[in-house]
Scaffold this motif. Structure first.
Motif, PDB file in Angstrom:
ATOM      1  N   ILE A 142       0.771  -1.315  -0.056  1.00  0.00           N
ATOM      2  CA  ILE A 142      -0.033   0.023  -0.058  1.00  0.00           C
ATOM      3  C   ILE A 142       0.737   1.437   0.060  1.00  0.00           C
ATOM      4  O   ILE A 142       0.504   2.188  -0.840  1.00  0.00           O
ATOM      5  N   THR A 143       1.723   1.188   0.843  1.00  0.00           N
ATOM      6  CA  THR A 143       2.886   2.371   0.872  1.00  0.00           C
ATOM      7  C   THR A 143       3.362   2.619  -0.491  1.00  0.00           C
ATOM      8  O   THR A 143       3.668   3.770  -0.902  1.00  0.00           O
ATOM      9  N   THR A 145       2.047   2.141  -3.548  1.00  0.00           N
ATOM     10  CA  THR A 145       1.094   2.811  -4.098  1.00  0.00           C
ATOM     11  C   THR A 145       1.044   4.294  -3.794  1.00  0.00           C
ATOM     12  O   THR A 145       1.039   5.241  -4.728  1.00  0.00           O
ATOM     13  N   LEU A 146       0.726   4.572  -2.633  1.00  0.00           N
ATOM     14  CA  LEU A 146       0.735   6.045  -2.068  1.00  0.00           C
ATOM     15  C   LEU A 146       1.965   6.741  -2.555  1.00  0.00           C
ATOM     16  O   LEU A 146       1.871   7.948  -2.831  1.00  0.00           O
ATOM     17  N   GLU A 149       2.067   7.417  -6.240  1.00  0.00           N
ATOM     18  CA  GLU A 149       0.842   8.484  -6.454  1.00  0.00           C
ATOM     19  C   GLU A 149       1.570   9.971  -6.152  1.00  0.00           C
ATOM     20  O   GLU A 149       1.370  10.867  -6.922  1.00  0.00           O
ATOM     21  N   ARG A 313     -11.949  11.199  -2.808  1.00  0.00           N
ATOM     22  CA  ARG A 313     -11.054   9.907  -2.873  1.00  0.00           C
ATOM     23  C   ARG A 313     -11.486   8.545  -2.409  1.00  0.00           C
ATOM     24  O   ARG A 313     -10.810   7.666  -2.773  1.00  0.00           O
ATOM     25  N   MET A 317     -10.993   5.581  -4.840  1.00  0.00           N
ATOM     26  CA  MET A 317     -10.506   4.211  -4.173  1.00  0.00           C
ATOM     27  C   MET A 317     -11.309   3.064  -4.301  1.00  0.00           C
ATOM     28  O   MET A 317     -10.846   1.756  -4.661  1.00  0.00           O
ATOM     29  N   PRO A 334      -5.912  -0.697  -3.858  1.00  0.00           N
ATOM     30  CA  PRO A 334      -6.474  -1.443  -2.866  1.00  0.00           C
ATOM     31  C   PRO A 334      -7.069  -2.898  -3.381  1.00  0.00           C
ATOM     32  O   PRO A 334      -7.572  -2.944  -4.566  1.00  0.00           O
ATOM     33  N   GLU A 339      -8.656  -1.499   2.779  1.00  0.00           N
ATOM     34  CA  GLU A 339      -7.174  -0.714   2.078  1.00  0.00           C
ATOM     35  C   GLU A 339      -8.044   0.553   1.578  1.00  0.00           C
ATOM     36  O   GLU A 339      -7.348   1.501   1.398  1.00  0.00           O
ATOM     37  N   MET A 343      -6.431   4.085   2.210  1.00  0.00           N
ATOM     38  CA  MET A 343      -5.996   4.706   1.393  1.00  0.00           C
ATOM     39  C   MET A 343      -6.694   6.190   1.230  1.00  0.00           C
ATOM     40  O   MET A 343      -5.954   7.159   0.721  1.00  0.00           O
ATOM     41  N   SER A 346      -5.321   8.470   3.819  1.00  0.00           N
ATOM     42  CA  SER A 346      -3.897   8.628   3.969  1.00  0.00           C
ATOM     43  C   SER A 346      -3.832   9.712   2.720  1.00  0.00           C
ATOM     44  O   SER A 346      -2.723  10.185   2.337  1.00  0.00           O
TER      45      SER A 346
END
Length: 560
Positions: A142-143, A145-146, A149, A313, A317, A334, A339, A343, A346
């Motif tokens: 996940i981190t 992907t963030l 982005e 968002r 998501m 996600p 998730e 996300m 976040s």
């Protein structure tokens, strides 16, 4: 001197709060903002602000470079759908939603001014996301992907911001077609500039032997690239990211380079992030003094805009989640509703939002005096509060039950690849070693040392053979580690492999290489055998001189 004192104070506060955040499991940047903000209400503390036009050029280049050096072309290729869907489409959807909300909440603001405000508030800040989400224990899938982005989403928002601001100051309508052309030009020019600078930098690193000079170059490049990009009206954000990825994919670096560079950039990232978030906290008093009686209206607008940004968002998501499940993706995010919520939670705004809002000229439109309070309210609602609650949310959502949440399986597979590459290298060198290979060679050498003390005849000849065999053994270990290193560097460029996992395995290999006396892939280890032999011979000569002294030999033998 007062401002220098405040800067040193912020740096010291960063170190202390980072230690406290690690101790109590809290994201320290959000904690630092909370700690610093009340200090401005203490009498005698000056109101310190860096000029708005210098905020991004000072803080964004090194922090972006620090993030971009952790990714790879393979990661970018694998996450290309994330770049399009989250860094571009989601940003424009958020701008549209926030523009409509601003028009409702701030009657008479005008479309151009509403777009200016929306563009400043739209993009999640990559620095905020990485600094706050990282310590919270979010799974690396996940981190990653963030982070991807965050590396690209500023480009869309900054181009939209400047296009709308130009129309606002000129008193004209926002030209969407012209804005699209500017966005395409800005992106393409930034990519080309980043590729050129990245390749030139890689060439420089390959031809400079000094570790300090190579690390210093990586410090200078981000600022130079950003300034060059701004001069040609390209995206400084994209240019920095492309230059960092290109340079690190082409440059041949040693184990020492990687370890020292990692330590160097971790320190830079911590201190710059601390000062940046400290400045956010220091902005509260001047914002409150400027807004006057409209304080609570500005706070209300900020809260509503934060809620709208979160809702957009979250909805987007959910769409990506359904697409990922339908396509059977297992390495993206996600992949579950937990998730989706994480996300969406976040999507933190930070330094970029504050810098853009502060760069709007005074008197540009009627609600200008409320802008800073609105921006700071959004930062509190999307970064400070979510950041402090993120560790709790991660625990409640039970993210560890997701597919390879901790990355253990991915790291284990990479370790297998590294070990197989090392074993193949040892097999290739097997004919140059005794049949017992490295462990037996070491045992044999120990036996020879004992015999040497009992029978000093042929002392130097046996010692020379011993040292040559030790050097061959050492070179075999180094060759095996270098083979494992090469395999990991190859894996780092492959799509679908998270560079963070590779870097974790590489760090262990680098430490073993340095402990073994071997360099990285620069080829400086060709003469390791001769170097070891020469140093040992110097030792033997000193021993022989001591043995010629009266009583020395008998004394040594008595001790043994």
């Amino acid at each position: 001197m007062t401002y220098l004192f405040m800067l040193i104070g912020l740096l010291l506060a960063t170190v202390i709060v980072a230690a406290l955040g690690d101790r109590f499991g809290l994201p320290w940047p959000a904690l630092l903002t909370v700690v610093v903000a009340p200090a401005l209400f203490i009498p005698g503390v000056p109101d310190w602000q860096i000029p708005a036009d210098l905020m991004l050029p000072i803080f964004l280049p090194p922090l972006l470079w620090s993030l971009a050096r952790r990714t790879s072309w393979g990661m970018i290729k694998a996450q290309s759908s994330v770049i399009w869907s989250m860094s571009i489409v989601l940003v424009f959807l958020t701008i549209a939603a926030l523009t409509g909300t601003a028009l409702i909440m701030l009657p008479g603001i005008g479309i151009a001014a509403a777009i200016v405000l929306a563009a400043a508030l739209a993009p999640p800040d990559p620095v905020a996301v990485d600094a706050v989400a990282g310590p919270a224990g979010i799974p690396r899938r996940i981190t990653g992907t963030l982070q991807t982005e965050g590396l690209f989403n500023d480009a869309a928002s900054i181009v939209t911001f400047h296009a709308a601001l130009s129309a606002l100051l000129a008193g004209s309508h926002v030209d969407i077609g012209r804005g699209f052309v500017e966005f395409v030009y800005s992106s393409v020019a930034a990519v080309l500039l980043g590729l050129i600078v990245g390749r030139v930098s890689a060439w420089f690193i390959d031809h400079v032997a000094d570790h300090a000079a190579r690390n210093a170059l990586t410090w200078v490049i981000p600022f130079a690239v950003y300034i060059l990009a701004e001069e040609i009206h390209a995206s400084g954000v994209i240019a920095i990211v492309i230059a960092a990825v290109e340079m690190h994919s082409r440059a041949t670096v040693t184990s020492e380079d990687r370890l020292s560079g990692h330590s160097f950039w971790e320190t830079v990232e911590m201190l710059f992030t601390g000062v940046a978030f400290g400045l956010i906290g220091l902005s509260f008093r001047s914002a409150i003094e400027t807004v006057g009686s409209e304080l609570w209206h500005a706070v209300l607008v900020g809260v509503v805009l934060s809620a709208v940004a979160f809702a957009v968002r979250f909805a987007w998501m959910w769409v990506i989640y359904r697409l990922n499940v339908a396509k059977g993706k297992i390495s993206s995010a996600p992949l579950r509703m937990q998730e989706v919520l994480l996300m969406a939670w976040s999507g933190m705004r930070g330094l970029v939002t504050l810098a853009l809002v502060l760069s709007i000229p005074a008197g540009a439109f009627d609600f200008h005096h409320e802008l800073t309070v609105i921006a700071l309210t959004v930062l509190v609602c999307t970064m400070v509060i979510p950041g402090l609650l993120l560790p709790w949310l991660v625990g409640v959502l039970d993210l560890d039950s997701g597919p390879d949440a901790a990355g253990d399986r991915a790291v284990a597979l990479l370790n297998v690849r590294a070990r197989e590459a090392a074993q193949n290298a040892v097999i290739a060198k097997a004919r140059e070693l005794p049949p017992e290979q490295l462990e037996a060679v070491q045992h044999w050498m120990d036996q020879q040392l004992i015999q040497e003390e009992i029978d000093p005849q042929g002392y130097q000849e046996r010692r020379e053979k011993l040292e040559k065999m030790r050097a061959k053994s050492q070179m075999a270990r180094i060759d095996a580690l270098k083979a494992a290193e090469a395999e990991m560097l190859k894996a780092r460029a492959e799509p679908g492999i998270n560079p963070a996992y590779v870097d974790e395995v590489l760090a262990d290999i680098d430490r073993m290489l340095i402990a073994a006396g071997g360099p990285g892939p620069r080829g400086a280890g060709e003469d390791i055998s001769e170097m070891v032999h020469e140093r040992k011979m110097q030792y033997l000569a000193s021993r022989k001189n001591r043995e010629l002294e009266p009583g020395t030999v008998d004394e040594d033998r008595t001790q043994h």
